[in-house]
Design an enzyme around this catalytic site. Sequence first.
Site, PDB file in Angstrom:
ATOM      1  CG  HIS A 189      -0.034   6.178  -0.566  1.00  0.00           C
ATOM      2  ND1 HIS A 189      -1.269   6.578  -1.011  1.00  0.00           N
ATOM      3  CD2 HIS A 189      -0.227   5.744   0.710  1.00  0.00           C
ATOM      4  CE1 HIS A 189      -2.170   6.397  -0.058  1.00  0.00           C
ATOM      5  NE2 HIS A 189      -1.565   5.883   0.996  1.00  0.00           N
ATOM      6  CD  GLU A 216      -4.920   6.561   2.527  1.00  0.00           C
ATOM      7  OE1 GLU A 216      -4.521   5.377   2.585  1.00  0.00           O
ATOM      8  OE2 GLU A 216      -4.148   7.525   2.680  1.00  0.00           O
ATOM      9  CG  HIS A 250      -1.680   1.183   1.539  1.00  0.00           C
ATOM     10  ND1 HIS A 250      -3.057   1.210   1.535  1.00  0.00           N
ATOM     11  CD2 HIS A 250      -1.306   2.435   1.904  1.00  0.00           C
ATOM     12  CE1 HIS A 250      -3.480   2.417   1.860  1.00  0.00           C
ATOM     13  NE2 HIS A 250      -2.426   3.183   2.096  1.00  0.00           N
ATOM     14  CD  GLU A 251       1.654   3.715   3.798  1.00  0.00           C
ATOM     15  OE1 GLU A 251       1.919   4.729   3.139  1.00  0.00           O
ATOM     16  OE2 GLU A 251       0.697   3.661   4.588  1.00  0.00           O
TER      17      GLU A 251
END
Length: 725
Positions: free
Chosen positions: A451, A504, A446-447
């Site tokens: 992103h 997100e 995810h990070e």
Amino acid sequence: MVDSQYYLSNDIGISALDCGEAFRLLSPQEKMYAHNLSRAAWYGGLAVLLQTSPESANIFVLLQRIFRKQTPAQLEQVATAAGLSSEEYQAFLVYAAGLYANMGNYKSFGDTKFIPNLPKVKQPVMLSAFQEQPSEMEALWDSCSGLLYSLEDRQKQLGLGDKGITTYFSGNCCLEDAELAQKFLDSKKLSAYNTRLFKKDNGGKACYEVRLASAVQKDCAVDGECESCCGSFSFEDKEFTVKRGDYGPLMEKVCHYLQEAQTYAANENQRKMLEEYQRSFTLGSVDAHKEGSRYWIKDKGPIVESYIGFIESYRDPFGSRGEFEGFVAVVNKAMSERFAKLVSSAEVLLPELPWPREFEKDTFLKPDFTSLDVLTFAGSGIPAGINIPNYDDIRQSEGFKNVSLGNVLAVAYATQKEKLTFLKEEDKDLFIKWKGPSFEVQVGLHELLGHGSGKLFVQDDQGKFNFDESKVVNPETGEPVSSWYRGSETWDSKFSTIASSYEECRAECVGLYLCLNKQALSIFGHDEQDAEDVVYVNWLSMVRAGLLGLEFYTPESKSWRQAHMQARFVILRVLLEAGEGLVGLEEVTGQDGKPDARITLDRSKIHTVGKNAIHRFLCKLQVFKSTADVDGGRALYDGYSTVSDSGAYNFLRLRETVLLRKEARKMFVQANTRVSGDSVELVEYEGSAAGLICSFTERFQEDAEQLETNLLELNKRDATCWYQV
């Protein structure tokens, strides 16, 4: 009768964040560096009180004055003698702990107000132990007690205008005012991150004050540096005034400790980083903060990692203003090795994502990705992972850093079987076994690759494009790309109210999609059957979280109060829509005879039906983001965010079931650092409401009275602004 969602339960989970071993391994210089950065973070974090609600700062001061005079154990004797039961006294302690942990009287995760689970007539008992200046304490109680207990519709949650309470805008501001202010800020090339907006009437004409967070109060040249942003301006027949000085005394303290920390910096990048941060908080300059962030990115592999500033925009109803946060943490070398391997594999994994090559950044700028044990995290709450800085221009062309907060993960996601809701019995043991490892994989993907992926198409002020506008084709339409970001437009300023949750959701989808990749799983040490179990639990956790997300939806205003949970609900809707029995959701009756729900996932269809559904949806999300297609992106995202009682699933009724069976989010007790002679000591506290309270009263002992006076004065200055119409 008050709905229980507005109380914090007496048995709410409260855990101490363990960083003792990590801190002890630091050198004396590193300990002094960490201490001063922590002090800067804690003082800056007090600004969140002023960013949350009109009454938060006064409640904070009231509690500080009560507990500075007697410990929770001593106060209990007073409360018992006055007739309070042990349950009522515990309710008071839990409320106080909640106020400290959230830096205000609204939950940091969900933005819902919480009030004491103690009758208002009994609350003043706590003041009876305060023998000095009783009239002053009574006046302080009177200044906040009404709002402290109030649950009028508008005060139940944070929001703009009639949808809730916010202190990022004066009470007479609406969405149109926020949009106009954003246009003005864009015209002046000013970021909204460190601002608040106040609307005033001047002879029947609307005037706006944009206030910058800074230690300096005067709007003139400072130390020879001319800041042309301040002053009065006419824009679209409205008057705008830009002023410095918001949170002034708090920013002074931040700057003081950043100056002290420079003495103990490990290298030139850290020193320059701190110099620029100090300039930012002195002048209210986001450009200076961006410059500091550039040095922060260059500071590769520090032993003590930190970041500080007005960072995340989740709680600004318009989605552009940053809440203050600051963290200081120590690198966990063993876990960081796994993340370093993930970074090394990023250029192999990124092409697996479902959008065309032209929609990916020209070059993947390999970031630091470390696992950290948190020493200090000041703000309204502590996340599990972070990808920063949030400045689009830096992220696109210069890079970013990822951090996973290891000691937070260790305690935040420990689950008891009897409290595990909405799953089949046969799923529960597997879920408990693999929830932590699967979440570690999800956070990493995810990070870093969520992103950290995706390109924004931009045409700068000189007319230059960062893509070939004549050749790049929109895969959703088959036509050439026809929209993009112009000049100073950013992701946040364009997509505003949906930007945080949409992003997100995109990052969560990347995590789901890439966790199906065997190489990604192998990096985290998962192969064969274990790898399949990690995938299953990761996807199951996501669809369950989507159901749990209904807690954070407000039917009255048809609005979402938490970006991540809205994102997970959207993903649940996408996977339900995929059909073919991939996800099942049914309403049932629990063993207690009350409404319940059951969510199921067919693991045999994750790699086919599930992957295809996320592939299609994720591509849409990226294309709308890359091309600045706000209308298309909003239509897609708002459509899946809709909560209704029609269709195949009665989500409004399911929301009532979720509220009936919800479990409160844990609170964390953090240590303090204290200078003793030439060394720094770590002061740790027990994982309880009393321990959390003691950590805060001891944290601000050195200048308590002056600090409290400053907070009250800052709050009083704007007291008349919040309930205007």
